[in-house]
Design a protein around this motif. Structure first.
Motif, PDB file in Angstrom:
ATOM      1  N   TRP A  42       0.665  -0.951  -0.475  1.00 47.99           N
ATOM      2  CA  TRP A  42       0.317   0.029   0.095  1.00 47.99           C
ATOM      3  C   TRP A  42       0.978   1.136   0.113  1.00 47.99           C
ATOM      4  N   GLU A  98     -10.090   0.983   5.814  1.00 51.66           N
ATOM      5  CA  GLU A  98     -11.465  -0.334   5.959  1.00 51.66           C
ATOM      6  C   GLU A  98     -11.591  -1.112   4.467  1.00 51.66           C
ATOM      7  N   ASP A 103      -4.312  -7.933   3.097  1.00 46.98           N
ATOM      8  CA  ASP A 103      -3.625  -7.263   4.647  1.00 46.98           C
ATOM      9  C   ASP A 103      -2.401  -6.992   3.675  1.00 46.98           C
ATOM     10  N   ASP A 105       1.637  -6.625   2.581  1.00 48.25           N
ATOM     11  CA  ASP A 105       2.990  -6.946   3.308  1.00 48.25           C
ATOM     12  C   ASP A 105       3.717  -6.359   3.961  1.00 48.25           C
ATOM     13  N   CYS A 123      -2.623   1.262   9.213  1.00 53.95           N
ATOM     14  CA  CYS A 123      -1.750   0.291   8.799  1.00 53.95           C
ATOM     15  C   CYS A 123      -0.834  -0.249   9.669  1.00 53.95           C
ATOM     16  N   ARG A 125      -1.783  -1.966  12.069  1.00 52.57           N
ATOM     17  CA  ARG A 125      -3.059  -3.920  12.490  1.00 52.57           C
ATOM     18  C   ARG A 125      -2.478  -4.324  10.873  1.00 52.57           C
ATOM     19  N   ARG A 126      -2.920  -3.772  10.366  1.00 55.84           N
ATOM     20  CA  ARG A 126      -2.773  -4.811   8.959  1.00 55.84           C
ATOM     21  C   ARG A 126      -1.329  -5.510   8.133  1.00 55.84           C
ATOM     22  N   ALA A 127      -0.081  -4.703   8.216  1.00 56.22           N
ATOM     23  CA  ALA A 127       0.841  -5.330   8.313  1.00 56.22           C
ATOM     24  C   ALA A 127       1.360  -6.550   8.061  1.00 56.22           C
ATOM     25  N   ARG A 128       1.317  -6.601   7.104  1.00 55.52           N
ATOM     26  CA  ARG A 128       2.015  -8.775   7.520  1.00 55.52           C
ATOM     27  C   ARG A 128       3.909  -8.282   8.216  1.00 55.52           C
ATOM     28  N   SER A 193       3.203 -10.958  15.013  1.00 59.33           N
ATOM     29  CA  SER A 193       2.289 -11.085  13.650  1.00 59.33           C
ATOM     30  C   SER A 193       1.170 -12.175  14.909  1.00 59.33           C
ATOM     31  N   VAL A 196      -2.038 -10.008  13.821  1.00 62.73           N
ATOM     32  CA  VAL A 196      -2.526  -9.405  12.113  1.00 62.73           C
ATOM     33  C   VAL A 196      -4.020 -10.087  11.998  1.00 62.73           C
ATOM     34  N   GLN A 198      -6.369 -12.075   9.946  1.00 59.95           N
ATOM     35  CA  GLN A 198      -6.341 -12.772   8.587  1.00 59.95           C
ATOM     36  C   GLN A 198      -7.708 -12.641   8.161  1.00 59.95           C
TER      37      GLN A 198
END
Length: 198
Positions: A42, A98, A103, A105, A123, A125-128, A193, A196, A198
């Motif tokens: 992103w 949202e 998600d 990387d 960001c 909360r969702r970034a791997r 992780s 995260v 999923q």
């Protein structure tokens, strides 16, 4: 096929009033993002989309989020000019994030006023793997850093200051300083992780 080079010159992108991530900053941001084939990246507050385009050149799937209509058009034009696909979303972060599927990387956050901490938190909360934040305003650094560390990221950063060669009359050269930018990055530790979504 890998790109022959990266951290392309600003002149290779359409941009407004030099509102573009300078190539020195972009080089380090790309190194920390590590975009590659199979990744989802992103670019939040994409502006000209220079980071988005460069990530796409490495083979990553890229979503660019930009709040201004002229910015959206500019990102699309720059992606087309470089022959890459960038999914451009017209909206303001963090709300616009949202609705994004999957998600990422890695995330690059390039814009951000008062809402920057909320954007970085959303960001994170969702970034791997990693979140990279570029800031011209030093005041924003502590809150952005806290947003990353609170999300379980290991955080580091650097102030990038560079001076470029600039010609002067008489066949001589001076150094022209670019504006300093603070680059902050958070790397997800294996233990963090688990949180995260999923």
């Amino acid at each position: 096929e890998r790109p022959a080079g990266w951290a392309l010159e600003e002149a290779e992108f359409a941009h407004r009033d030099s509102m573009i991530t300078k190539f020195e900053v972009r080089a380090l941001a790309l190194a920390r993002l590590g975009p590659r084939l199979g990744d989802l990246v992103w670019d939040v507050g994409a502006g000209s989309g220079s980071v988005a385009v460069e990530c796409a050149r490495f083979g990553a799937a890229v979503v660019a989020v930009e709040k201004t209509p002229d910015g959206v058009a500019r990102v699309r034009a720059n992606a087309d000019a470089h022959g890459v696909d960038v999914d451009v979303v017209h909206g303001s972060a963090p709300e616009a994030l949202e609705g994004l599927a999957g998600d990422p990387d890695a995330v690059f956050v390039g814009g951000g006023g008062r809402e920057l901490p909320a954007v970085v938190s959303a960001c994170a909360r969702r970034a791997r793997r990693t979140v990279v934040v570029a800031m011209a305003a030093l005041d924003r650094v502590p809150a952005a850093r806290a947003a990353l560390t609170d999300a379980g990221f290991t955080c580091d950063g650097v102030l990038v200051q560079s001076s470029r060669l600039a010609p002067l009359p008489g066949d001589v050269t001076r150094l022209a300083a670019t504006n300093p930018v603070f680059l902050l990055w958070g790397v997800r530790t294996p233990a963090s992780s688990e949180g995260v979504v999923q």
